[in-house]
Design an enzyme around this catalytic site. Structure first.
Site, mmCIF file in Angstrom:
data_model
loop_
_atom_site.group_PDB
_atom_site.id
_atom_site.type_symbol
_atom_site.label_atom_id
_atom_site.label_comp_id
_atom_site.label_asym_id
_atom_site.label_seq_id
_atom_site.Cartn_x
_atom_site.Cartn_y
_atom_site.Cartn_z
ATOM 1 N N GLY A 119 0.793 -1.223 -0.075
ATOM 2 C CA GLY A 119 0.082 -0.076 -0.117
ATOM 3 C C GLY A 119 0.857 1.299 0.043
ATOM 4 O O GLY A 119 0.231 2.471 -0.262
ATOM 5 N N GLY A 168 12.059 -0.931 2.748
ATOM 6 C CA GLY A 168 11.398 -1.821 1.658
ATOM 7 C C GLY A 168 12.149 -1.119 0.490
ATOM 8 O O GLY A 168 13.010 -1.379 -0.341
ATOM 9 N N ARG A 185 16.172 11.117 0.294
ATOM 10 C CA ARG A 185 15.564 11.548 -0.818
ATOM 11 C C ARG A 185 13.847 10.878 -0.852
ATOM 12 O O ARG A 185 13.945 9.818 -0.871
ATOM 13 C CB ARG A 185 16.393 11.220 -1.986
ATOM 14 N N PRO A 223 6.578 12.120 -4.353
ATOM 15 C CA PRO A 223 6.158 13.070 -3.305
ATOM 16 C C PRO A 223 4.578 12.588 -3.029
ATOM 17 O O PRO A 223 4.310 12.846 -1.975
ATOM 18 C CB PRO A 223 6.399 14.226 -3.998
ATOM 19 N N GLN A 257 1.866 8.366 2.699
ATOM 20 C CA GLN A 257 2.667 7.327 3.865
ATOM 21 C C GLN A 257 2.900 8.156 4.989
ATOM 22 O O GLN A 257 2.724 7.544 6.204
ATOM 23 C CB GLN A 257 3.947 6.949 2.984
ATOM 24 N N LYS A 314 16.279 7.259 2.524
ATOM 25 C CA LYS A 314 16.715 6.856 3.662
ATOM 26 C C LYS A 314 15.550 5.869 4.083
ATOM 27 O O LYS A 314 15.727 4.758 4.673
ATOM 28 C CB LYS A 314 16.638 7.847 4.604
ATOM 29 N N GLY A 315 14.128 6.369 3.942
ATOM 30 C CA GLY A 315 12.940 5.554 4.384
ATOM 31 C C GLY A 315 12.000 6.201 5.238
ATOM 32 O O GLY A 315 12.481 6.955 6.007
ATOM 33 N N GLU A 353 7.775 4.403 8.760
ATOM 34 C CA GLU A 353 7.348 4.254 10.034
ATOM 35 C C GLU A 353 7.548 5.740 10.826
ATOM 36 O O GLU A 353 6.743 5.775 11.959
ATOM 37 C CB GLU A 353 8.021 3.166 10.753
HETATM 38 MO MO1 MOS Z 1 6.818 -2.857 9.866
HETATM 39 S S1 MOS Z 1 6.381 -2.963 11.903
HETATM 40 O O1 MOS Z 1 8.569 -2.928 9.959
HETATM 41 O O2 MOS Z 1 6.038 -3.745 8.734
#
Ligand code: MOS
Length: 710
Positions: free
Chosen positions: A472, A514, A594, A598, A604, A666-667, A670
């Site tokens: 998602g 990911g 980066r 956008p 997210q 970086k990501g 979360e």
């Molecule tokens: Mo997340 S808690 O690493 O799917």
């Protein structure tokens, strides 16, 4: 046959440009099929039967009458199920949760434990028979009482050390001008993703195929291989569209029981979990109790920081919710102590849930800092800036980019923080008291080894194959942009195929790693392919394929503290006569590497912040002491923030490319939830003058806190 060109020598600039989801049309028209609805010839349907007692053992499973019911094919339980292997450590460095390794013994370690699978020709027949199945138990007294005062807690390492310690905390606290010493609690919380867990398994020509909804086909395939002692090449897991995961979609009872039944019956079997079953079978975020002690000099500089976090786990699997890990990165002090502790109870196994550790840990730390700011008479942003560490407070390592201060500066400007009257309880609008709050956010920025294959097709297009998972997040679209730039072609010439373990090993959609992990592999393969293609040359019918493997390259990421950061702002309105809290607006400014797309990145981050509202005000799974199960274990009883709860939320970012990542990523998976609940709680204090240290800040808690101290 057209020529194999990869365009101009300059990047197309796809990365950084908003792009709608490449599978968006399929999703909104229903053409995108999810795991529970993909057609399979000859499919049988399994229905799990869960224990009604919270502790004990199964005495009997009354299969006889049920086997005579319409359509019933078999009933699997501990007395007849194939034996599984569970003494291994999987790809994520942990042993399997025995909750997934179904029917291996007669023990019942918690309410809602899988005790049988009824398989029938239709889901309705399976459900009817499952509900008719009589299981008898020898019941034992259970203990589900989670509290910070239990004597049987123990320090647990999990994926990080249980304890870090430097300096003399007691001495520094005693010498501090200002001290905060409080306990903060967060409740049991559930992932509540929209798509329930579902898997279909079939044997075909000596190969096992599992069509699933998961956060990593490599991961789930590897677990199935080990658990069923199969050859790695004999297992294929596919998971094309995933309606949310949030940490819950790894190997669970539905895949394992489907594989078992497909093996026993030698025909395809599907197992879909119900929403209620998900509440005991698919993990959750443990409740926490956290004690924080902060000591500061008159200027607000931290002399002592002590954070102890306790979570519960089941009796069959140890999961550490490392709430005390946050301060290891965020704040230094002359004396610094952090400890994660665990207690084993007769409850289901908790698991990773969006920002495991950071989500509850940041609530406690960032609320405590707000209390310290009040005591010191220092603006909460200024207090944080005065405590910005030079190096990792525990590791001593340099930071690979720490743009927290930039986030606060930009956030304060856009939120209008300078106009804030620091005194609590002074803004009133009719029956509403108004306040604003802020908090910092951080989350580790890592990467997992991944492989990718990029093929130049004879028609001038390119196909990327990688066992990525788009849960998602928009990963498929992000990888399309990344591949287009690496190939220097327009995005229309790139198709990205994901969600298939046959594409070769890749990291999971988890730990905010990911997109970064996969983008690295895609960039490497696409870059090499571009170099290999001869301008004006031809491509053979089978295409030209280049494969990559990032395992060696990831070594570049060690030896620095690498995190995403953010500054959260919230404005809350509190009606002290009804206890209602409404968030009026939120702003989050992030430094998260980066930003690839956008459009989906903003979504997210806003999603994470929405979880923060939900965590601050609504979410709470309540266990019944008598039964050991949940009250209202469904989305009617477990309230998550919905439209009416969610105001204008704005998320944006500062420029923050990671210098060691080929794309600068970086990501962002979360960091959006981290600190968000604290910002809301701090705003509630600013509105009312009352500190709420237990989440959620329910109306009854607001009312019981009494009249505002203003
Ligand atoms: Mo997340 S808690 O690493 O799917």
């Amino acid at each position: 046959m057209t020529t194999a060109t990869t365009g101009a020598a300059t990047p197309t600039g796809a990365v950084g440009t908003a792009h709608t989801r490449v599978e968006g049309r399929d999703k909104v028209t229903g053409a995108a099929r999810y795991a529970g609805e993909i057609p399979f010839a000859g499919l049988a349907h399994g229905w799990l039967v869960l224990s009604t007692v919270a502790r004990g053992r199964v005495l009997s499973v009354g299969t006889g009458p049920v086997l005579g019911m319409p359509g019933v094919l078999t009933v699997l339980h501990h007395g007849n199920a194939p034996r599984l292997t569970t003494d291994y450590v999987g790809m994520l460095g942990v042993p399997p949760d025995p909750t997934a390794a179904v029917f291996q013994n007669d023990r019942v370690p918690h309410a809602g434990w899988p005790v049988a699978l009824v398989v029938a020709e239709t889901p309705e027949q399976a459900r009817e028979a499952a509900e008719a199945l009589v299981v008898t138990y020898e019941q034992e007294p259970h203990d589900i009482a989670f509290s910070g005062t239990r004597p049987d807690t123990y320090p647990a390492d999990g994926h990080m050390p249980a304890l870090t310690e430097k300096g003399d905390v007691e001495a520094e606290l005693a010498a501090s001008a200002h001290v905060v010493d409080e306990e903060y609690t967060t409740p049991e919380e559930h992932h509540g993703m929209m798509e329930p867990h579902a898997a279909s398994a079939r044997w075909d020509g000596g190969r096992l195929e599992v069509v699933d909804s998961n956060q990593g086909t490599t991961w789930v395939a590897d677990e199935i291989v080990r658990m069923f002692s199969l050859d790695a090449s004999a297992v294929r897991v596919r998971s094309e569209h995933v309606g949310g995961g949030f940490g819950s979609k790894g190997l669970r009872a539905h895949q394992v029981s489907a594989v078992m039944a497909a093996t026993v019956l030698q025909r395809p079997v599907r197992v879909v979990l119900t929403r209620r079953q998900m509440f005991s079978l698919t993990g959750y975020r443990s409740p926490t109790t956290q004690r924080i002690r902060l000591g500061a000099d008159p200027g607000g500089r931290l002399r002592a920081l002590d954070h102890r976090s306790l979570n519960q786990t089941s009796t069959v699997w140890e999961f550490v919710e490392p709430g005390a890990g946050v301060a290891r990165i965020m704040y230094d002090a002359d004396a610094h102590r952090t400890e994660n502790r665990v207690v084993r109870l007769d409850v289901p196994s908790p698991t990773w849930m969006r920002a495991p550790g950071e989500a509850p840990g940041s609530f406690a730390v960032e609320a405590a800092l707000d209390e310290l700011a009040e005591k010191c008479g220092i603006d909460p942003i200024e207090l944080r800036l005065r405590n910005e560490p030079e190096r990792g407070p525990v590791s001593g390592l340099p930071f690979a980019g720490r743009n927290l201060a930039a986030c606060f500066r930009e956030g304060a400007r856009r939120f209008g923080w300078a106009d804030r009257d620091p005194r609590p309880g002074v803004r009133r609008e009719g029956r509403w008291l108004l306040g604003t709050g802020t908090a910092a956010a951080s989350f580790p920025a890592g990467a997992l080894p991944s492989t990718a294959a990029v093929t130049a097709e004879p028609d001038g297009t390119f196909t990327v194959r990688i066992a990525a998972a788009d849960i998602g997040t928009g990963a498929r679209t992000a990888l399309t942009l990344v591949a287009a730039d690496a190939l220097r072609v327009p995005t229309e010439r790139v198709r990205v195929r994901i969600g298939d373990s046959d594409f070769g090993p890749a990291g999971i959609a988890g730990g905010s790693m990911g997109t970064r992990s996969w983008a690295w592999a895609v960039t490497a393969a696409a870059g090499e392919l571009r170099e290999r293609l001869v301008p004006g040359g031809t491509v053979p019918p089978e295409g030209i394929t280049v494969r990559s493997d990032t395992t060696a390259a990831l070594g570049a990421l060690t030896q620095r503290e690498r995190h995403s950061y953010g500054a959260q702002f919230a404005e809350a309105a509190v009606d002290v006569t009804t206890g209602e809290v409404r968030v009026r607006r939120m702003l989050g400014i992030f430094a998260a590497g980066r930003i690839v797309n956008p459009l989906t990145a903003r979504s997210q981050l806003v999603g994470g912040m929405t979880w923060g509202i939900s965590m601050a005000l609504h979410e709470e799974a309540v266990r019944d002491g008598a039964s050991g199960g949940l009250y209202g274990g469904d989305l009617a009883g477990y309230h998550v923030a919905s439209h009416a709860d969610v105001p204008a939320i704005e998320a944006d970012w500062v420029d923050d490319p990671d210098p060691d990542d080929p794309v600068g990523i970086k990501g962002i998976g979360e960091v959006g939830i981290v600190g968000a609940a604290a910002a809301v709680a701090n705003a509630v204090w600013h509105a009312t003058g009352v500190r709420h240290r237990s989440l959620p800040i329910r109306p009854d808690r607001v009312l019981r806190a009494g009249e505002p101290r203003v």
